[in-house]
Write a protein that holds these residues in place. Structure first.
Motif, mmCIF file in Angstrom:
data_model
loop_
_atom_site.group_PDB
_atom_site.id
_atom_site.type_symbol
_atom_site.label_atom_id
_atom_site.label_comp_id
_atom_site.label_asym_id
_atom_site.label_seq_id
_atom_site.Cartn_x
_atom_site.Cartn_y
_atom_site.Cartn_z
ATOM 1 N N ALA A 30 28.372 -36.465 35.879
ATOM 2 C CA ALA A 30 28.711 -36.329 37.295
ATOM 3 C C ALA A 30 29.823 -37.372 37.692
ATOM 4 N N THR A 31 29.622 -38.774 36.839
ATOM 5 C CA THR A 31 30.516 -39.951 36.956
ATOM 6 C C THR A 31 31.833 -39.525 36.464
ATOM 7 N N ALA A 32 31.704 -38.860 35.237
ATOM 8 C CA ALA A 32 33.250 -38.551 34.785
ATOM 9 C C ALA A 32 33.831 -37.506 35.249
ATOM 10 N N VAL A 33 33.167 -36.615 36.029
ATOM 11 C CA VAL A 33 33.711 -35.412 36.890
ATOM 12 C C VAL A 33 34.270 -35.990 38.068
ATOM 13 N N MET A 34 33.614 -36.918 38.860
ATOM 14 C CA MET A 34 34.093 -37.673 40.059
ATOM 15 C C MET A 34 35.375 -38.206 39.644
ATOM 16 N N ILE A 35 35.366 -39.214 38.655
ATOM 17 C CA ILE A 35 36.641 -39.878 38.322
ATOM 18 C C ILE A 35 37.769 -38.774 37.890
ATOM 19 N N ILE A 69 53.758 -25.951 35.644
ATOM 20 C CA ILE A 69 52.817 -25.337 35.076
ATOM 21 C C ILE A 69 52.184 -26.000 33.504
ATOM 22 N N PRO A 70 53.298 -26.571 32.831
ATOM 23 C CA PRO A 70 52.763 -27.538 31.718
ATOM 24 C C PRO A 70 52.066 -28.570 32.045
ATOM 25 N N PHE A 71 52.437 -29.362 33.068
ATOM 26 C CA PHE A 71 51.745 -30.471 33.656
ATOM 27 C C PHE A 71 50.508 -30.197 34.102
ATOM 28 N N VAL A 72 50.256 -29.128 34.966
ATOM 29 C CA VAL A 72 49.224 -28.644 35.538
ATOM 30 C C VAL A 72 47.893 -28.555 34.473
ATOM 31 N N LEU A 73 48.268 -28.150 33.013
ATOM 32 C CA LEU A 73 47.626 -28.010 32.030
ATOM 33 C C LEU A 73 47.398 -29.483 31.333
ATOM 34 N N LEU A 74 48.527 -30.100 31.267
ATOM 35 C CA LEU A 74 48.421 -31.405 30.660
ATOM 36 C C LEU A 74 47.669 -32.520 31.270
ATOM 37 N N TRP A 75 47.791 -32.697 32.797
ATOM 38 C CA TRP A 75 47.072 -33.740 33.385
ATOM 39 C C TRP A 75 45.596 -33.587 33.157
ATOM 40 N N PRO A 76 44.741 -32.391 33.117
ATOM 41 C CA PRO A 76 43.523 -32.467 32.999
ATOM 42 C C PRO A 76 43.013 -33.030 31.411
ATOM 43 N N ILE A 77 43.821 -32.467 30.391
ATOM 44 C CA ILE A 77 43.587 -32.976 29.186
ATOM 45 C C ILE A 77 43.797 -34.363 29.017
ATOM 46 N N LEU A 78 44.633 -35.160 29.343
ATOM 47 C CA LEU A 78 44.882 -36.371 29.378
ATOM 48 C C LEU A 78 43.735 -37.093 30.101
ATOM 49 N N THR A 80 40.406 -36.062 30.851
ATOM 50 C CA THR A 80 39.203 -35.724 30.228
ATOM 51 C C THR A 80 39.328 -36.672 28.774
ATOM 52 N N ALA A 81 40.389 -36.811 28.148
ATOM 53 C CA ALA A 81 40.418 -37.505 26.954
ATOM 54 C C ALA A 81 40.060 -38.893 27.254
ATOM 55 N N ALA A 82 40.662 -39.660 28.139
ATOM 56 C CA ALA A 82 40.185 -40.923 28.901
ATOM 57 C C ALA A 82 38.929 -41.027 29.058
ATOM 58 N N ALA A 83 38.328 -40.104 29.781
ATOM 59 C CA ALA A 83 37.063 -40.147 30.067
ATOM 60 C C ALA A 83 35.944 -40.047 29.042
ATOM 61 N N SER A 84 36.449 -39.255 27.913
ATOM 62 C CA SER A 84 35.507 -39.223 26.781
ATOM 63 C C SER A 84 35.209 -40.693 25.991
ATOM 64 N N PHE A 85 36.167 -41.565 26.172
ATOM 65 C CA PHE A 85 36.076 -42.833 25.788
ATOM 66 C C PHE A 85 35.240 -43.752 26.370
ATOM 67 N N ILE A 86 35.312 -43.414 27.822
ATOM 68 C CA ILE A 86 34.355 -44.426 28.470
ATOM 69 C C ILE A 86 32.942 -43.848 28.813
ATOM 70 N N PHE A 87 32.821 -42.446 28.799
ATOM 71 C CA PHE A 87 31.665 -41.670 29.089
ATOM 72 C C PHE A 87 31.311 -40.666 27.963
ATOM 73 N N PRO A 88 31.024 -41.044 26.648
ATOM 74 C CA PRO A 88 31.069 -40.050 25.314
ATOM 75 C C PRO A 88 29.838 -39.294 25.719
ATOM 76 N N HIS A 94 33.006 -29.328 30.761
ATOM 77 C CA HIS A 94 32.866 -29.543 32.506
ATOM 78 C C HIS A 94 33.789 -30.567 33.136
ATOM 79 N N THR A 95 33.723 -31.497 32.516
ATOM 80 C CA THR A 95 34.750 -32.506 33.102
ATOM 81 C C THR A 95 36.227 -32.140 32.920
ATOM 82 N N TRP A 96 36.602 -31.269 32.156
ATOM 83 C CA TRP A 96 37.808 -30.868 32.291
ATOM 84 C C TRP A 96 38.152 -29.780 33.037
ATOM 85 N N ILE A 97 36.951 -28.678 33.343
ATOM 86 C CA ILE A 97 37.120 -27.831 34.087
ATOM 87 C C ILE A 97 37.397 -28.446 35.893
#
Length: 326
Positions: A30-35, A69-78, A80-88, A94-97
């Motif tokens: 929930a925290t990762a998704v909100m961020i 279009i490429p950046f609409v796909l890129l921003w969520p990846i970047l 979510t990748a950052a969030a994975s380090f903070i909230f493994p 679902h954070t990416w979605i």
């Protein structure tokens, strides 16, 4: 939309995400998704920093590649990748979605503004600007704030923001119908209209209008479905002129032309200096047209100075050009 509206949309989407069982049952997710939804709602506008460089770069690139279009796909990846380090422990899928939905919603609502975006790059560099919703819409912002207040007072965020978005879908549909209705009224007023550009204002029934016909430009306003023509200009094609050719090489004027779909132009000569001025007809305000591009050239067609952007008095324009007038 403006930064504040994008922000409350991101928070609202984070609240809506509580309907997702994997989000509701994990405080980490929930925290990762909100961020993710908050950052995703702001990420495409990172190009706002270009304004610190100069107006030409900002006008040519704002809502450009960062909304593509490429950046609409890129921003969520970047994000979510950052969030994975903070909230493994968080569920990254679902954070990416939900982050993707935040980024997509940002670009989607920007399409409805008069400014528009290059949302379909790289398929096309065309600016998509529907001109249906003002950059700041008090109703859209207010409904989000109401939803956040209800959440703060204990109402469940999921159902609350479902209701918010049902209301907003209805509002967008009403604005689309209003937009079509105003265009039909303009065609009745100006039957030979070839292109009609509507710019919404913060007032629901008030629209700014720029119309192109075969030989004229009309600037008008619609207020409570009453169309009033404010200015009429003869439409002249750009001449085959060495002065204009030289001026169009200037970064400020070329940026203006790449962005503005309807403008008139002027070329004058005084005090041993050519002045080339382009004036956007969409933004008439208090009898003036504040969005302009201007280039000064000497007798040898060397560019002396130039400017593009919004100015509301001639004095301020001259200060920006560093021209000393006697």
């Amino acid at each position: 939309m403006d930064t504040g509206t994008h922000l409350v949309m991101g928070i609202a989407l984070g609240g809506l995400a509580t309907l997702d069982p994997l989000v509701a049952n994990s405080s980490y997710t929930a925290t990762a998704v909100m961020i993710g939804t908050v950052l995703g709602s702001q990420a495409p506008d990172i190009d706002t920093v270009l304004k610190m460089r100069n107006n030409a770069v900002y006008i040519r690139n704002h809502r450009g590649i960062t909304h593509s279009i490429p950046f609409v796909l890129l921003w969520p990846i970047l994000i979510t990748a950052a969030a994975s380090f903070i909230f493994p422990e968080a569920n990254m899928l679902h954070t990416w979605i939900w982050t993707f939905l935040a980024v997509f919603l940002h670009v989607f609502v920007d399409i409805f503004n008069a400014y528009g975006t290059q949302a379909i790059r790289p398929l096309s560099s065309r600016w998509v600007a529907l001109g249906i919703i003002n950059t700041f819409d008090p109703f859209i912002f207010g409904v989000h704030i109401a939803g956040l207040i209800l959440w703060a007072f204990g109402l469940p965020p999921g159902p609350t923001f479902i209701m918010v978005y049902i209301i907003l879908i209805g509002y967008y549909l009403a604005r689309i119908l209003e937009h079509r209705s105003i265009k039909a009224l303009v065609r009745e007023k100006i039957p030979d209209a070839r292109r009609i550009i509507l710019s919404p204002t913060m007032r629901y029934h008030k629209w700014k209008i720029a119309v192109t016909t075969g030989d004229k430009y009309y600037v008008a306003i619609a207020d409570n479905r009453e169309i009033t023509i404010l200015d009429t200009f003869e439409r002249h094609p750009l001449p085959d002129s060495p002065v204009l050719d030289a001026a169009l090489k200037d970064v400020n004027l070329s940026a203006f032309v790449s962005f503005s779909p309807v403008y008139r132009w002027e070329i004058s000569y005084e005090q041993e200096m050519f002045t080339v001025r382009f004036i956007d007809l969409r933004y008439r305000s208090r009898g003036r047209y504040p969005f302009v591009a201007i280039v000064h050239l000497d007798d040898q067609l060397n560019i002396l100075n130039s400017f593009t952007g919004w100015v509301f008095t001639e004095e301020k324009l001259q200060k920006k050009l560093n021209v000393i007038t006697g």
